[in-house]
Scaffold this motif. Structure first.
Motif, PDB file in Angstrom:
ATOM      1  N   VAL A   1       0.980  -1.299   0.032  1.00 10.46           N
ATOM      2  CA  VAL A   1       0.060   0.004  -0.002  1.00 10.46           C
ATOM      3  C   VAL A   1       1.029   1.369  -0.001  1.00 10.46           C
ATOM      4  O   VAL A   1       1.875   1.322   0.745  1.00 10.46           O
ATOM      5  CB  VAL A   1      -0.955  -0.023   1.168  1.00 10.46           C
ATOM      6  CG1 VAL A   1      -1.562   1.495   1.271  1.00 10.46           C
ATOM      7  CG2 VAL A   1      -1.857  -1.074   0.983  1.00 10.46           C
ATOM      8  N   HIS A   2       0.591   2.331  -0.943  1.00 12.17           N
ATOM      9  CA  HIS A   2       1.203   3.565  -1.073  1.00 12.17           C
ATOM     10  C   HIS A   2       0.532   4.648  -0.358  1.00 12.17           C
ATOM     11  O   HIS A   2      -0.694   4.700  -0.709  1.00 12.17           O
ATOM     12  CB  HIS A   2       1.650   3.703  -2.472  1.00 12.17           C
ATOM     13  CG  HIS A   2       2.574   2.572  -3.240  1.00 12.17           C
ATOM     14  ND1 HIS A   2       2.551   2.680  -4.612  1.00 12.17           N
ATOM     15  CD2 HIS A   2       3.342   1.547  -2.762  1.00 12.17           C
ATOM     16  CE1 HIS A   2       3.219   1.494  -4.930  1.00 12.17           C
ATOM     17  NE2 HIS A   2       3.727   0.794  -3.645  1.00 12.17           N
ATOM     18  N   CYS A   3       1.143   5.383   0.288  1.00 14.46           N
ATOM     19  CA  CYS A   3       0.541   6.629   0.661  1.00 14.46           C
ATOM     20  C   CYS A   3       1.038   7.662   0.185  1.00 14.46           C
ATOM     21  O   CYS A   3       2.547   7.945   0.637  1.00 14.46           O
ATOM     22  CB  CYS A   3       0.581   6.659   2.272  1.00 14.46           C
ATOM     23  SG  CYS A   3       0.305   5.346   3.093  1.00 14.46           S
TER      24      CYS A   3
ATOM     25  N   TYR B   1      -4.315   7.330  -1.541  1.00 12.83           N
ATOM     26  CA  TYR B   1      -3.894   5.793  -1.255  1.00 12.83           C
ATOM     27  C   TYR B   1      -3.900   4.693  -2.555  1.00 12.83           C
ATOM     28  O   TYR B   1      -5.004   4.884  -3.029  1.00 12.83           O
ATOM     29  CB  TYR B   1      -4.586   5.296  -0.047  1.00 12.83           C
ATOM     30  CG  TYR B   1      -4.431   6.115   1.286  1.00 12.83           C
ATOM     31  CD1 TYR B   1      -3.229   5.869   2.126  1.00 12.83           C
ATOM     32  CD2 TYR B   1      -5.768   6.698   1.593  1.00 12.83           C
ATOM     33  CE1 TYR B   1      -3.425   6.444   3.341  1.00 12.83           C
ATOM     34  CE2 TYR B   1      -5.674   7.499   2.599  1.00 12.83           C
ATOM     35  CZ  TYR B   1      -4.496   7.248   3.608  1.00 12.83           C
ATOM     36  OH  TYR B   1      -4.512   8.148   4.718  1.00 12.83           O
TER      37      TYR B   1
END
Ligand code: NAD
Length: 338
Positions: free
Chosen positions: A221-223, A297
């Motif tokens: 998961v990328h923020c 996200y």
């Protein structure tokens, strides 16, 4: 005549690449290669993929275990136009001399450094640059995911700067080692290599990244915090841009999709092969623009997002389709990414 393809390394990425190649009408799998006679070698036999041994001295071991083998890797390389190297990190670099000797084209994966191929590939950004090339490297799963959303943003609104925190899956589902069982492990070498890797494809982008491994096998998961150069961009403008892009899919917390585990469940519900989700998944209600700052996200299925990129990379390097958009459309249709 279809492009004749070899896949060297029939593991997590290799078996998916081989299956995807076999679904195309303009390329064929001539053979796959393995070092060990494990269950994946049996799987290659079961799936009708001609199997070759990476190291001739293991040939008898395969045959003693009843696994059908056509020959060795060197023999396979004489029969193909291009090899997709899907061996573990660092081995592709050593294999390059075999590909040179066989005088064939080769695609490496994200575990190898950019320099191994001299061109890092993403279908949206560097399809033209890969056209007719001898060597390319399909960037890693995280880099692919980042580029898929950042590249159109940069084209449409210009990006001043990007900062991304990457929450990394600790291991792939089939692995039994990789991360702590009940802990979070930050990457202490800062900024992490992910930003540098994005720049192998988007050299002018100012991007920095941090990362931490967590005990999940589902997805990364990328923020992301992206600073836009253009003024007055609305959240709806960003959503509308991504909505037009292939390989980006929205999910929504409002519809109960709040976790990476639920996204993987959707892939299974959709009947995707192996429960894979090759698109980059953006939480629609987790996208927010305030002044010139965009926050969002996204989730990346590490085992599958690079697969369609490998197919487009073959098409470009083999000069089979001049237009990136047409190749992307063809690949996505064949893989059911619609
Ligand atoms: P893997 O360990 O699952 O599979 C590698 C396969 O290669 C195995 O079948 C292994 O037996 C075989 N192999 C080992 N040495 C070999 C050799 N000398 N010759 C031929 N085959 C050999 O690895 P993977 O996860 O599929 O990774 C392959 C590449 O893809 C790496 O560069 C990796 O960084 C990259 N990648 C991995 C992921 C991921 O999440 N798994 C995502 C994107 C990119």
């Amino acid at each position: 005549m279809p492009a004749r393809v070899a896949v060297n390394g029939f593991g997590t990425i290799g078996k998916r690449v081989a299956r995807a190649v076999s679904l195309q009408d303009d390329m064929e799998v001539v053979g796959v290669s393995k070092t060990k006679p494990n269950y994946e070698a049996r799987l290659a036999n079961k799936e009708g993929m001609p199997l070759y041994v990476a190291d001739s001295k293991n040939l008898n071991e395969f045959r003693e275990q009843g696994i059908e083998v056509e020959g060795n890797l060197q023999e396979l390389l004489t029969k193909v136009d291009i090899v997709i190297d899907c061996t573990p990190e660092g081995i592709g670099r050593e294999n390059k001399k075999l590909y040179e000797e066989a005088d064939i084209k080769a695609i490496f994966q994200g575990g190898e450094k950019h320099e191994v191929a001299g061109l890092s590939f993403n279908a949206f950004a560097t399809y033209d640059a890969a056209y007719g090339r001898r060597y390319s490297r399909v960037v890693s799963c995280n880099t692919t995911g980042l580029i898929r959303t950042l590249y159109p943003l940069d084209r449409m609104f210009k990006l001043d700067e990007v900062f991304a925190s990457i929450i990394r899956r600790g291991a792939d589902p089939a692995e039994s080692k990789g991360s702590a069982l009940n802990a979070v492990e930050p990457s202490l070498h800062l900024p992490t290599h992910h930003g540098t890797d994005v720049r192998t494809v988007m050299p002018d982008l100012k991007i920095s990244t941090m990362a931490a491994k967590v005990p999940t096998t589902n997805m990364h998961v990328h923020c992301i915090h992206a600073k836009l150069r253009k003024s007055n961009v609305k959240t709806a403008d960003v959503l509308s841009l991504w909505d037009q892009m292939p390989r980006i899919k929205f999910v929504s917390g409002k519809h109960g999709i709040k976790t990476s585990g639920q996204i993987m469940e959707i892939a299974r519900d959709l009947g995707r092969h192996g429960g894979d989700f090759a698109e980059t998944i953006v939480w629609e209600d987790g996208v927010h623009v305030e002044d010139k700052s965009l926050y969002y996200y996204q989730a990346v299925h590490q085992e599958s997002d690079v697969i369609p990129e490998n197919i487009d990379c073959i098409r470009s390097m083999m000069e089979m389709e001049r237009d990136a958009t047409r190749s992307i459309r063809k690949t996505d249709k064949s893989l059911g990414l619609v």
